[in-house]
Design a protein around this motif. Sequence first.
Motif, short mmCIF file in Angstrom:
data_model
loop_
_atom_site.label_atom_id
_atom_site.label_comp_id
_atom_site.label_asym_id
_atom_site.label_seq_id
_atom_site.Cartn_x
_atom_site.Cartn_y
_atom_site.Cartn_z
N TRP A 183 -21.04 26.92 -5.90
CA TRP A 183 -21.75 28.06 -6.07
C TRP A 183 -22.05 28.72 -4.74
CZ3 TRP A 183 -22.28 30.78 -10.55
CH2 TRP A 183 -21.68 30.30 -11.96
N ARG A 184 -22.07 28.00 -3.70
CA ARG A 184 -22.44 28.38 -2.54
C ARG A 184 -21.62 29.78 -2.09
NH1 ARG A 184 -22.51 22.55 0.09
NH2 ARG A 184 -23.70 21.85 -1.52
N ARG A 185 -22.19 30.36 -0.80
CA ARG A 185 -21.63 31.61 -0.45
C ARG A 185 -21.65 32.93 -1.36
NH1 ARG A 185 -16.14 29.39 2.77
NH2 ARG A 185 -17.21 27.59 3.68
N ARG A 186 -22.70 32.92 -2.23
CA ARG A 186 -23.09 33.97 -2.97
C ARG A 186 -24.54 34.56 -3.15
NH1 ARG A 186 -20.13 32.19 -8.77
NH2 ARG A 186 -18.52 30.81 -7.79
N GLY A 187 -25.16 34.29 -1.75
CA GLY A 187 -26.44 34.73 -1.63
C GLY A 187 -27.65 34.15 -2.24
N PHE A 188 -27.36 32.85 -2.88
CA PHE A 188 -28.40 32.07 -3.88
C PHE A 188 -29.47 31.68 -3.09
CE2 PHE A 188 -24.77 31.70 -7.06
CZ PHE A 188 -25.18 32.82 -7.92
N GLY A 189 -29.18 31.05 -1.86
CA GLY A 189 -30.24 30.60 -0.85
C GLY A 189 -31.14 31.69 -0.46
N LEU A 190 -30.73 32.90 -0.13
CA LEU A 190 -31.35 33.82 0.05
C LEU A 190 -32.55 34.34 -1.25
CD1 LEU A 190 -32.25 36.37 1.96
CD2 LEU A 190 -30.28 37.44 1.15
N GLN A 191 -31.64 34.20 -2.43
CA GLN A 191 -32.61 34.83 -3.48
C GLN A 191 -33.58 33.77 -3.76
OE1 GLN A 191 -30.22 35.03 -7.04
NE2 GLN A 191 -31.94 34.74 -8.32
N MET A 192 -33.54 32.39 -3.44
CA MET A 192 -34.73 31.53 -3.70
C MET A 192 -35.68 31.47 -2.58
SD MET A 192 -32.94 28.04 -5.50
CE MET A 192 -31.28 27.97 -4.26
N LEU A 193 -35.11 31.99 -1.25
CA LEU A 193 -36.22 32.00 -0.40
C LEU A 193 -36.99 33.56 -0.80
CD1 LEU A 193 -37.63 31.39 2.26
CD2 LEU A 193 -35.85 32.69 3.39
N GLU A 194 -36.56 34.55 -1.19
CA GLU A 194 -37.23 35.63 -1.62
C GLU A 194 -38.14 35.39 -2.56
OE1 GLU A 194 -33.99 38.21 -2.49
OE2 GLU A 194 -33.97 39.05 -0.56
N ASP A 195 -37.73 34.60 -3.58
CA ASP A 195 -38.69 34.15 -4.73
C ASP A 195 -39.98 33.28 -4.23
OD1 ASP A 195 -38.79 33.94 -7.75
OD2 ASP A 195 -39.31 31.85 -7.13
N TYR A 196 -39.50 32.47 -3.36
CA TYR A 196 -40.72 31.67 -2.86
C TYR A 196 -41.50 32.42 -1.96
CZ TYR A 196 -42.85 29.11 0.94
OH TYR A 196 -43.74 28.52 1.87
N CYS A 197 -41.31 33.28 -1.20
CA CYS A 197 -42.22 34.29 -0.46
C CYS A 197 -43.03 35.19 -1.47
CB CYS A 197 -41.49 34.90 0.57
SG CYS A 197 -40.92 33.90 1.97
N SER A 198 -42.34 35.90 -2.45
CA SER A 198 -42.94 36.84 -3.28
C SER A 198 -44.00 35.90 -4.32
CB SER A 198 -42.02 37.39 -4.06
OG SER A 198 -41.41 36.60 -5.17
N SER A 199 -43.70 34.69 -4.60
CA SER A 199 -44.67 33.90 -5.32
C SER A 199 -45.85 33.52 -4.47
CB SER A 199 -44.04 32.56 -5.76
OG SER A 199 -42.91 32.66 -6.43
N PHE A 200 -46.04 33.65 -3.29
CA PHE A 200 -47.08 33.45 -2.50
C PHE A 200 -47.48 34.56 -1.56
CE2 PHE A 200 -45.44 29.30 -3.63
CZ PHE A 200 -46.48 28.40 -4.03
N TYR A 201 -47.44 35.76 -2.11
CA TYR A 201 -47.25 36.88 -1.14
C TYR A 201 -49.04 37.04 -0.82
CZ TYR A 201 -49.55 39.34 -5.42
OH TYR A 201 -50.55 39.35 -6.36
#
Length: 285
Positions: A183-201
């Motif tokens: 499932w790599r090379r589909r932007g999921f790593g970026l999606q998880m980093l975005e979720d992490y940062c928004s969870s601790f905004y």
Amino acid sequence: MYPVDLPDVDDAGLTSASEQYLSYLESRPWNNEWFQLSQTSKVAITADNARRVQLFEDDQPDCALLALYSPDDPTQVVALYLHEKWWCVEDVLRTSSKSRSGLITSIMERVIVFLLSQVVERSSQEKALFSLHPRTESCKLLWRDRQAVGFYTVKHKGSLCDSWSSRCYLLPALDTVLVRRSWRRRGFGLQMLEDYCSSFYTEACLGVSSPLSPSMAAVCRSFLQQHEEYLEQLYEVEAPGDWTQRRNIWLSIQLGRYSLGNNEENSPTSGETQRNEERDSSQKT
């Protein structure tokens, strides 16, 4: 229906069911049960092939699952005992619910994180990608097209850094990230980093565990290019994360301190896995 779609169970329920079934196997003087892997392959369900496995690091109270191993390869888990039956590994990683998508956490998701980090993403010759995650470390599992495709874990601000000192994390830290190879090379790593940062905004500073792998550095670069409001908030950190143990990630990128991966998901690993690799002298990238 798959295990994750059935009513959720608690830690005590998982452990009790595993212990009772293992006692049943140990008391049988005969072998008349088999787990069918395929049309041509099956594994005997015996006490010799079944073993308890810990779900959490240094787990108190105890939380264990019962795993069935291949007699031909004692490192290969072929099934887990959940909801009073055996399930093949691939079925544990699936859902029949269309509504289950994105990043979710529950006790069954922790079981799946265990499978992804300890069993699925390695060959029989490799050790586990990660050490077991402590109970205090939160995990989020990423679902896409009814399959578990990855996860990330977080060390929380105020949680203990280890079991032998009184040091506590001074900021949240994204500790491990994994995206399954298929499932790599589909932007999921970026999606998880975005979720992490928004969870601790509400936090003034956010950490990513050191050292950053080339792929994780590339994910951070993509994220910071899209979210400039985090340029001065995202730091590479060593525990416990005081100011002498932080390096601004964007500044480090500009100074060329990272060897950036060609693709943001060439590697499944982040800080903790890379530390494990160095300790085990085994590269997973």
